[in-house]
Write an enzyme that holds these catalytic residues in place. Structure first.
Site, PDB file in Angstrom:
ATOM      1  N   GLU A 269     123.574   6.801  11.016  1.00  0.00           N
ATOM      2  CA  GLU A 269     123.134   6.971   9.310  1.00  0.00           C
ATOM      3  C   GLU A 269     123.153   5.585   8.558  1.00  0.00           C
ATOM      4  O   GLU A 269     122.065   5.419   7.775  1.00  0.00           O
ATOM      5  CB  GLU A 269     123.764   7.868   8.026  1.00  0.00           C
TER       6      GLU A 269
ATOM      7  N   TYR B 136     121.736  10.636  -0.058  1.00  0.00           N
ATOM      8  CA  TYR B 136     121.759  11.091   0.603  1.00  0.00           C
ATOM      9  C   TYR B 136     122.088  11.194   2.494  1.00  0.00           C
ATOM     10  O   TYR B 136     122.259  12.578   3.165  1.00  0.00           O
ATOM     11  CB  TYR B 136     120.432  10.165   1.528  1.00  0.00           C
TER      12      TYR B 136
ATOM     13  N   ASP C   1     115.023  12.448   3.495  1.00  0.00           N
ATOM     14  CA  ASP C   1     114.458  10.760   3.436  1.00  0.00           C
ATOM     15  C   ASP C   1     112.836  10.653   3.623  1.00  0.00           C
ATOM     16  O   ASP C   1     112.021  11.670   2.581  1.00  0.00           O
ATOM     17  CB  ASP C   1     115.075  10.385   4.639  1.00  0.00           C
TER      18      ASP C   1
END
Length: 425
Positions: free
Chosen positions: A105, A187, A205
């Protein structure tokens, strides 16, 4: 035919301006089957029932229905990525490694999936767990990161690994706990919570923003529609398989609901998709016109020793390209130009023009006039000589590689394992 991976982003890719540890990214997991559907939360359907052809209910009518259809599609049409586990493995009791999900990520922020795969494999080969990464010298981590851009991510990655290792090597399993770690924002904390720990979290996203904007024909400009989009996703997240749901949304945006020429006829959510019904899905998401980026100028100086070594120095830890390695340059910044002639060289030498390079950062564009000189002797204070066979392993950002390549073509390329040349000592 395998669709191309797309960048999940809100800003241009290679830049030294620090992304604050969290930007639109993308992660996903591999899969081939599905777990059974929970009667109260509607999580999924068996992978054998399926996929892009389900036309049962309107996609925009029910969050439960969307989750069911999307998971059925994902079970068949998922992407295979090195940090994923498959739904078949998941159903058998396997669980994702939080370290690998976190690492992927962070790498995927502002970067394409294809670019990340190679870096990810190299990282986990060198540092297979968070304790190993914490034990690595910071300089080695920066060297391994070179070329991925947004170099504050690498510094935050190391700081986060250090802290997690100090706490026993276990990542928090909640969004709130994860957000206390360096480089992890809204996020990334949601993505790790959902994908690594299979806890319900709204993961949004760039791909998900595009899917939701089209599904509901959201006419508010994307920069102002974040809360509205998140509210839609929150209503859709199933209680069962929320991690697979998050990855399915990302995969749908990356492979079907693409920015241009979306493959609407293959989409599991096409029935009831407002943008598909209107015949203009590419209109969404709505974006405000981009402001022109200012152009900055400067000069770079590539000094070459007789044995092919190149003179380098390390940039300050904070600021643009912080902690990375560079050839000497003039004092350009995002706000001001630097000198552009050989008169601004760091020391006297027979400097000759070697061309000009251009590079785009997040907030500005840069042009550097490049000069080259043959120099021998000790490195000036604050500089060091990097041997020719070591250049490719230095922590050089892309803009500096461009400058070196302008002066010495091929200098930053990794030497072939079959090369007969021997390095100089």
């Amino acid at each position: 035919m395998a669709p191309a991976d797309l960048t999940r982003k809100t800003a241009p890719r290679d830049t030294g301006v620090a992304a604050s540890g969290d930007s639109s990214t993308a992660a996903s997991r591999d899969s081939s089957t599905a777990a059974s559907r929970d009667s109260s939360t509607a999580a999924s359907r068996d992978g054998s029932t399926a996929a892009s052809g389900d036309t049962g209910k309107a996609a925009s009518g029910s969050g439960d229905d969307i989750a069911s259809r999307l998971l059925g599609w994902y079970d068949v049409h998922h992407r295979e990525l090195p940090w994923r586990i498959t739904p078949r493995e998941h159903a058998r009791g396997a669980r994702p490694d939080p370290y690998r999900i976190w690492l992927s990520e962070v790498m995927l922020q502002q970067t394409t999936v294809e670019a990340v795969k190679t870096y990810f494999r190299a990282f986990v080969e060198k540092w297979p767990d968070v304790e190993a990464l914490a034990a690595a010298p910071t300089e080695d981590v920066m060297k391994a990161w070179a070329g991925l851009g947004y170099y504050s991510r690498a510094r935050n990655l190391k700081a986060c690994a250090d802290l997690v290792a100090e706490r026993g090597g276990r990542f928090p399993d909640t969004e709130a706990g994860l957000r206390e770690l360096p480089g992890i924002g809204a996020y990334t904390s949601a993505a790790i919570t959902a994908i690594a720990f299979d806890q319900p979290a709204a993961v949004v996203d760039g791909n998900v923003e595009r899917v939701i904007s089209r599904l509901f024909s959201i006419t508010t400009p994307l920069s102002e529609a974040k809360a509205e989009i998140r509210a839609h996703v929150e209503r859709m997240v199933p209680g069962t398989r929320p991690g697979d749901f998050a990855q399915a949304m990302m995969d749908l945006g990356a492979t079907i609901c693409t920015p241009r020429r979306p493959r609407c006829m293959l989409c599991p959510l096409r029935e009831g998709c407002s943008a598909t019904g209107s015949g203009d899905p590419e209109h969404f998401p709505v974006r405000l016109p981009k402001a022109d980026k200012p152009l900055r100028r400067g000069a770079a100086f590539v000094a070459v020793r007789g044995d092919g070594a190149i003179l380098l120095r390390k940039r300050p830890e904070r600021g643009l390209l912080g902690g990375m390695t560079e050839v000497p340059t003039t004092d350009w910044t995002a706000r001001v130009d630097g000198a552009t002639t050989e008169a601004a060289a760091p020391f006297p030498a027979n400097w000759r023009p070697a061309g000009q390079i251009a590079h785009v950062f997040t907030h500005f564009a840069l042009e550097l006039d490049v000069f080259r000189a043959e120099v021998n002797g000790a490195a000036p204070t604050g500089h060091f000589w990097s041997l020719a066979h070591e250049i490719s392993g230095e922590a050089l950002p892309t803009v500096m590689k461009k400058a070196i390549e302008a002066a010495i073509p091929g200098a930053t390329k990794k030497p072939s394992p079959h090369s007969a040349k021997r390095p100089h000592d």
